[in-house]
Design a protein around this motif. Sequence first.
Motif, PDB file in Angstrom:
ATOM      1  N   GLY A   1      31.159  40.120  50.224  1.00 27.38           N
ATOM      2  CA  GLY A   1      30.076  40.739  49.480  1.00 27.38           C
ATOM      3  C   GLY A   1      30.338  40.901  47.998  1.00 27.38           C
ATOM      4  N   LEU A   2      31.122  40.007  47.423  1.00 27.72           N
ATOM      5  CA  LEU A   2      31.442  40.093  46.001  1.00 27.72           C
ATOM      6  C   LEU A   2      30.417  39.314  45.184  1.00 27.72           C
ATOM      7  N   PRO A   3      30.193  39.716  43.941  1.00 22.81           N
ATOM      8  CA  PRO A   3      29.231  38.995  43.097  1.00 22.81           C
ATOM      9  C   PRO A   3      29.725  37.585  42.809  1.00 22.81           C
ATOM     10  N   PRO A   4      28.835  36.603  42.774  1.00 26.67           N
ATOM     11  CA  PRO A   4      29.227  35.199  42.610  1.00 26.67           C
ATOM     12  C   PRO A   4      29.512  34.843  41.154  1.00 26.67           C
ATOM     13  N   THR A   5      30.498  35.518  40.557  1.00 23.78           N
ATOM     14  CA  THR A   5      30.859  35.219  39.173  1.00 23.78           C
ATOM     15  C   THR A   5      31.859  34.056  39.145  1.00 23.78           C
ATOM     16  N   PRO A   6      31.963  33.349  38.004  1.00 23.46           N
ATOM     17  CA  PRO A   6      32.961  32.273  37.906  1.00 23.46           C
ATOM     18  C   PRO A   6      34.370  32.763  38.216  1.00 23.46           C
ATOM     19  N   GLU A   7      34.687  33.986  37.772  1.00 18.20           N
ATOM     20  CA  GLU A   7      36.027  34.513  38.015  1.00 18.20           C
ATOM     21  C   GLU A   7      36.293  34.672  39.505  1.00 18.20           C
ATOM     22  N   ASN A   8      35.300  35.209  40.253  1.00 21.12           N
ATOM     23  CA  ASN A   8      35.482  35.390  41.696  1.00 21.12           C
ATOM     24  C   ASN A   8      35.562  34.054  42.431  1.00 21.12           C
ATOM     25  N   TYR A   9      34.743  33.077  42.022  1.00 23.45           N
ATOM     26  CA  TYR A   9      34.827  31.750  42.619  1.00 23.45           C
ATOM     27  C   TYR A   9      36.238  31.185  42.471  1.00 23.45           C
ATOM     28  N   GLY A  10      36.735  31.258  41.226  1.00 24.75           N
ATOM     29  CA  GLY A  10      38.058  30.704  40.967  1.00 24.75           C
ATOM     30  C   GLY A  10      39.149  31.434  41.733  1.00 24.75           C
ATOM     31  N   LYS A  11      39.026  32.764  41.809  1.00 22.13           N
ATOM     32  CA  LYS A  11      40.020  33.564  42.520  1.00 22.13           C
ATOM     33  C   LYS A  11      40.089  33.183  43.997  1.00 22.13           C
ATOM     34  N   TYR A  12      38.925  33.058  44.619  1.00 18.32           N
ATOM     35  CA  TYR A  12      38.898  32.736  46.047  1.00 18.32           C
ATOM     36  C   TYR A  12      39.293  31.272  46.297  1.00 18.32           C
ATOM     37  N   TYR A  13      38.953  30.405  45.353  1.00 20.32           N
ATOM     38  CA  TYR A  13      39.359  29.005  45.501  1.00 20.32           C
ATOM     39  C   TYR A  13      40.882  28.906  45.506  1.00 20.32           C
ATOM     40  N   ARG A  14      41.524  29.621  44.590  1.00 19.60           N
ATOM     41  CA  ARG A  14      42.995  29.617  44.539  1.00 19.60           C
ATOM     42  C   ARG A  14      43.582  30.272  45.787  1.00 19.60           C
ATOM     43  N   LYS A  15      42.910  31.322  46.252  1.00 17.28           N
ATOM     44  CA  LYS A  15      43.408  32.024  47.435  1.00 17.28           C
ATOM     45  C   LYS A  15      43.410  31.112  48.653  1.00 17.28           C
ATOM     46  N   VAL A  16      42.308  30.388  48.857  1.00 16.04           N
ATOM     47  CA  VAL A  16      42.201  29.494  50.013  1.00 16.04           C
ATOM     48  C   VAL A  16      43.164  28.315  49.888  1.00 16.04           C
ATOM     49  N   SER A  17      43.301  27.791  48.663  1.00 17.59           N
ATOM     50  CA  SER A  17      44.159  26.618  48.465  1.00 17.59           C
ATOM     51  C   SER A  17      45.632  26.970  48.414  1.00 17.59           C
ATOM     52  N   GLY A  18      45.926  28.284  48.303  1.00 13.43           N
ATOM     53  CA  GLY A  18      47.328  28.697  48.236  1.00 13.43           C
ATOM     54  C   GLY A  18      47.907  28.615  46.843  1.00 13.43           C
ATOM     55  N   GLU A  19      47.058  28.383  45.853  1.00 15.01           N
ATOM     56  CA  GLU A  19      47.526  28.250  44.475  1.00 15.01           C
ATOM     57  C   GLU A  19      47.353  29.573  43.754  1.00 15.01           C
ATOM     58  N   GLU A  20      48.347  29.998  43.025  1.00 19.79           N
ATOM     59  CA  GLU A  20      48.273  31.224  42.244  1.00 19.79           C
ATOM     60  C   GLU A  20      48.310  30.882  40.767  1.00 19.79           C
ATOM     61  N   ALA A  21      47.438  31.531  39.988  1.00 18.42           N
ATOM     62  CA  ALA A  21      47.393  31.285  38.547  1.00 18.42           C
ATOM     63  C   ALA A  21      47.925  32.495  37.804  1.00 18.42           C
TER      64      ALA A  21
END
Length: 307
Positions: free
Chosen positions: A21-41
Amino acid sequence: MSPQNPTDIARAALYQLTEDGLPPTPENYGKYYRKVSGEEAPQEQVDQNTCGPLLTMIRDMLGEASERTGTLASDLQSHNKTIKSSIDDLSQAQEKKRMLQLLGTILTTTTSIHSSVEDAHLDLAATKMALEHIKNELQESRHLMQEDWLTGAQNRRAMDMVLTKEVARAQRSATKLTVAMLDLDYFKRINDEFGHDAGDKLLQHLTLITKAVLREADSLIRYGGEEFLIILPETDINGAQFVMDRLKQAFQKTPLAYDGKPIPVTFSAGLARLTSDENGHALVMRADAALYEAKHAGRNCVKIAAD
């Protein structure tokens, strides 16, 4: 099993973002993309550019899609060569056994082509759906970021964009542009007498009434507190004065009912017409100055700024 390609990762990230239920901001997209891919920035990288992770995700998705189409083209070229060669050999074959072998090769190659095309189609369709989802969510996010959370009017962020666009259009096409700065009279008294909830309801009521009076091309912006800016494209001072008169009539006919009691409301306003040599900021400041003239003149009136 974790996603293996950018499209699968993006779809999984979108799903988790929606589930949380998080807002679809670019920051949240990127955060979850890294989370799923296992990549940390690094944290500082995220803070410096919130759009960067999202752009990386889209770039990876498009890169994977491009690679898929490139591979498909290469496979089709190779399969076509195999079929052409088999057809040439088939035309010269005399033995039944050799003809069956060639037909088997052609059938196998045709099946491989169908499978390759089908797999590529499914992958590309998934990529397209993910990108469309991102686009739709970002459009909704952008809309929400430009909307005042209490009233539903546009906010100051939206004002800058709308005003810049309308000023440029008016100056380019030599058309009229007028703005009205509107402020509710004695709003503090209403908060003190009826409570802040009544004040919030009154601001929402004002927004609904004003939107009903305005045209689709007009813009209503909550400038701050109980102060609103109305942008009226292709409208001169007389037209803006007519809009203010209609608003006064609408407020008089439909006062806000709070706890069974009507709350009468009046407003003061300042009007300013765009001149050929000014920008949007100067236009708004002149309308604001005219508004203060209206308040000093006893409120419940409209003053016009000198050009």
